[in-house]
Design an enzyme around this catalytic site. Structure first.
Site, short mmCIF file in Angstrom:
data_model
loop_
_atom_site.label_atom_id
_atom_site.label_comp_id
_atom_site.label_asym_id
_atom_site.label_seq_id
_atom_site.Cartn_x
_atom_site.Cartn_y
_atom_site.Cartn_z
N THR A 187 34.40 65.29 85.23
CA THR A 187 33.91 65.97 84.03
C THR A 187 32.39 65.90 84.03
O THR A 187 31.81 64.98 84.61
CB THR A 187 34.42 65.28 82.75
OG1 THR A 187 33.97 63.92 82.78
CG2 THR A 187 35.92 65.30 82.66
N GLU A 332 40.02 68.50 82.07
CA GLU A 332 41.27 67.74 81.93
C GLU A 332 42.50 68.64 81.78
O GLU A 332 43.62 68.16 81.82
CB GLU A 332 41.19 66.84 80.68
CG GLU A 332 40.25 65.64 80.82
CD GLU A 332 38.81 65.98 80.42
OE1 GLU A 332 38.43 67.17 80.47
OE2 GLU A 332 38.07 65.04 80.08
N LYS A 443 27.76 66.68 59.64
CA LYS A 443 28.34 66.09 58.44
C LYS A 443 27.26 65.99 57.38
O LYS A 443 26.45 65.09 57.39
CB LYS A 443 28.94 64.72 58.77
CG LYS A 443 30.11 64.86 59.73
CD LYS A 443 30.51 63.55 60.37
CE LYS A 443 31.40 63.81 61.56
NZ LYS A 443 30.82 63.43 62.85
N TRP A 448 31.67 69.22 56.05
CA TRP A 448 31.41 69.55 57.44
C TRP A 448 30.83 70.94 57.55
O TRP A 448 31.32 71.88 56.92
CB TRP A 448 32.71 69.49 58.26
CG TRP A 448 33.13 68.10 58.56
CD1 TRP A 448 32.63 66.97 58.00
CD2 TRP A 448 34.13 67.69 59.49
NE1 TRP A 448 33.28 65.87 58.52
CE2 TRP A 448 34.20 66.28 59.44
CE3 TRP A 448 34.98 68.37 60.37
CZ2 TRP A 448 35.07 65.54 60.24
CZ3 TRP A 448 35.86 67.64 61.15
CH2 TRP A 448 35.89 66.23 61.09
P1 AMP Z 1 34.50 71.16 80.68
O1 AMP Z 1 35.49 70.11 80.96
O2 AMP Z 1 33.14 70.87 81.20
O3 AMP Z 1 34.96 72.50 81.11
O4 AMP Z 1 34.31 71.23 79.10
C1 AMP Z 1 35.40 71.45 78.25
C2 AMP Z 1 34.92 71.68 76.85
O5 AMP Z 1 34.23 72.94 76.76
C3 AMP Z 1 36.00 71.81 75.83
O6 AMP Z 1 36.50 70.55 75.43
C4 AMP Z 1 35.30 72.56 74.71
O7 AMP Z 1 34.51 71.71 73.93
C5 AMP Z 1 34.40 73.49 75.47
N1 AMP Z 1 35.03 74.82 75.55
C6 AMP Z 1 35.68 75.36 76.58
N2 AMP Z 1 36.08 76.61 76.30
C7 AMP Z 1 35.69 76.88 75.01
C8 AMP Z 1 35.82 77.99 74.12
N3 AMP Z 1 36.41 79.12 74.49
N4 AMP Z 1 35.31 77.85 72.88
C9 AMP Z 1 34.69 76.73 72.50
N5 AMP Z 1 34.53 75.66 73.29
C10 AMP Z 1 35.02 75.73 74.53
#
Ligand code: AMP
Length: 548
Positions: A187, A332, A443, A448
């Site tokens: 990640t 994940e 917050k 929120w």
């Molecule tokens: P990553 O593991 O780097 O791909 O990051 C995943 C995170 O990206 C998710 O937990 C979200 O917070 C954000 N994310 C992915 N797709 C979207 C989406 N369509 N809208 C909002 N947030 C997103």
């Protein structure tokens, strides 16, 4: 009683064998600087993947479970590695070439990579790290590059084409346990150390089927897809595997990721489909407005990885006739979580309201929302909570350490569910709307404020190119929003105009008092807004903030 069905393991090698025979004529086209696009059929990729597997096993001594890393752009050789390494029973570890050197070093050591396949153009990035890469025994240089930077390095250096040349073009892929590790990806690590997610053959196989379903990307052998999302970012969202499963042609950017290059390759190669994070699409829209190109071949683009501003979706549809599908997922989750196709019967504005959501879950991804005191929240479209998911391609643990088994479930995994850290609501018909990351939500005086909602409104203003809103400490309210705005060239809007614009769209108390105009919003290694950096810049007094 047990069924009478065959118990055939779901393996990546089955996807490769199928793709390189039944869809042997499908093509991977790799963009180049000036030599014209390089084309390779799936049949050739299959033969070369076998040659690579022989080379890795016979010449480099790569054993089952050994980690073989790639530090590569999206190109045909990367696809060969994608298949060769898992199919032979080893583990493909895609390295994010945009990570800071310390993180990259940490990740290679943590995964105990034995081999790194590296594009020649990336050697200047890798060379300085080599003295600290403890486990790496072999480097395989793919494509041209200055190898003199490797002088004196401990690892044995090979050249990809000579290494695989003259080796058998078939490989008896072993019959593996489908639960065995096939690939891993760390990640991006916005907090703490990066964490390794390990995909299984089974999870990749099932996820590929989902990618191809009509309710997801809906791709067939008549399509050419342009995965601009890097192959190191969650397996390019599963596209290479899905492509071999159904014969989808792939157009690969290699290192040419500038909007002008992307526009040029779309016009020349006429893909029907593409996938990338919103910032890439913002850039492409601006490019097309300045220098129009024929992008009419593109039927659909997938936008995910961070929240897609509604204005961006409308612009694609209205200016270019391209349908935008918003998708949510994470490292994940392999990553396919949701896709935002409107339900049957929804048209016009109603269809748009569905498209703006993160989308619907497929059958294999179960979802629930957990409220502030741990209670499961209803799917009523308004109750919000932290999203938790569960399913056959959702991680149940992180990689525990060099050669170790995965860690026991920790905080992030409880009760068989993955805590996503994303906050939102789900409608009665199963559409997810995310309002924030749990750590980005503002917050303010016990209420929120959604940073994403403020950003979406700001980015809908014709003078705004990009906007990121973060929480900053406030003596009276605990936290208040700070708006950082990037204006378009020649824009005339000032803070007062933008404040009025927001006041017409959100509750008065949500409108930020703190504003700053910046030249660019800082981005993470995968092109998302880096709010951590903005918060730090604010705390360090590095932003020129106007307070109302
Ligand atoms: P990553 O593991 O780097 O791909 O990051 C995943 C995170 O990206 C998710 O937990 C979200 O917070 C954000 N994310 C992915 N797709 C979207 C989406 N369509 N809208 C909002 N947030 C997103």
């Amino acid at each position: 009683m047990l069924s009478t069905m065959q118990d055939v393991p779901l393996l990546v090698s089955r996807i490769l064998t199928h793709g390189s025979t039944v869809h042997g004529r499908a093509r991977v086209t790799t963009w180049t600087a000036d030599a014209g696009p390089r084309r390779r059929t799936f049949a050739e990729i299959g033969a070369r993947a076998a040659q690579l597997a022989h080379a890795l096993r016979d010449e480099l001594g790569v054993a089952p479970d050994d980690r073989v890393a790639t530090l590569m752009w999206n190109n045909a050789e990367h696809v060969e590695a994608y298949f060769a390494i898992p199919c032979m029973g080893s583990v493909l570890h895609t390295l994010n070439l945009r990570l800071p050197p310390e993180q990259l070093t940490w990740i290679v050591n943590h995964a105990a990579d034995r081999v790194i396949l590296v594009n020649g153009t990336l050697l200047p990035l890798l060379a300085p790290l080599l003295p600290r890469l403890e486990s790496v025994e072999h480097l395989v240089v793919v494509g041209p590059g200055d190898t003199s930077v490797l002088d004196g390095c401990r690892a044995t250096v090979h050249e990809y084409e000579s290494l695989i040349a003259d080796r058998p073009q078939r490989y008896e892929w072993p019959e593996l346990d489908e639960r065995q590790a096939a690939a891993m990806c760390y990640t991006s690590g916005t907090t703490g150390e990066p964490k390794g997610v390990v995909y299984s053959h089974r999870s990749i196989y099932l996820h590929s089927m989902q990618v191809n379903m009509a309710e997801s990307f809906s791709l067939t052998d008549r399509d050419t897809t342009l995965p601009i999302v890097p192959m190191f970012h969650v397996n390019a969202w599963g596209i290479p595997h899905a492509a071999f499963m159904t014969g989808i042609n792939m157009l690969m950017t290699d290192r040419f990721l500038q909007p002008a290059a992307i526009a040029e390759m779309i016009e020349a190669e006429r893909p029907t489909h593409a996938a990338a994070v919103p910032t890439i699409w913002q850039g492409l829209l601006a490019e097309l407005a300045e220098r129009p190109r024929d992008v009419s071949s593109v039927r659909q683009v997938i936008i995910g990885g961070s929240a897609c501003p509604p204005s961006l979706m409308r612009d694609f549809q209205e200016r270019h006739g391209i349908e935008v599908c918003h998708a949510w997922g994470m490292t994940e989750t392999s990553p396919l979580g949701t896709t935002s196709h409107p339900p049957a019967g929804a048209t016009g504005e109603e269809a748009w309201t569905y498209r703006f959501t993160q989308g619907r879950f497929p059958a294999s991804v179960a979802a629930r929302l957990i409220g502030p005191s741990g209670e499961v929240m209803p799917w009523d479209g308004t109750s919000t909570g932290e999203l938790e998911v569960r399913g056959p391609w959702i991680a149940g643990a992180y990689f525990g350490g060099a050669g170790a088994e995965p860690l026991a479930p920790e905080d992030k995994f409880h009760d068989g569910w993955l805590r996503t850290g994303d906050v939102g609501a789900i409608s009665p018909d199963g559409y997810l709307t995310l309002t924030d990351r749990a750590k980005d939500v503002i917050k303010s005086g016990g209420e929120w404020i959604s940073s994403v909602e403020l950003e979406n409104h700001l980015m809908a203003h014709p003078d705004v190119a990009e906007a990121a809103v973060v929480a900053v400490p406030d003596a009276k309210w605990g936290e208040r929003p700070l708006a950082t705005v990037v204006l378009k060239e020649g824009a005339v809007a000032d803070y007062a105009t933008l404040r009025v614009f927001l006041t017409e769209r959100v509750a008065r108390w949500q409108v930020p008092e703190r504003w700053t105009i910046v030249s660019a919003v800082p981005k993470t290694s995968v092109g998302k807004f880096d709010k951590k950096v903005i918060r730090r810049q604010y705390a360090d007094g590095k932003l020129d903030v106007t307070v109302f």
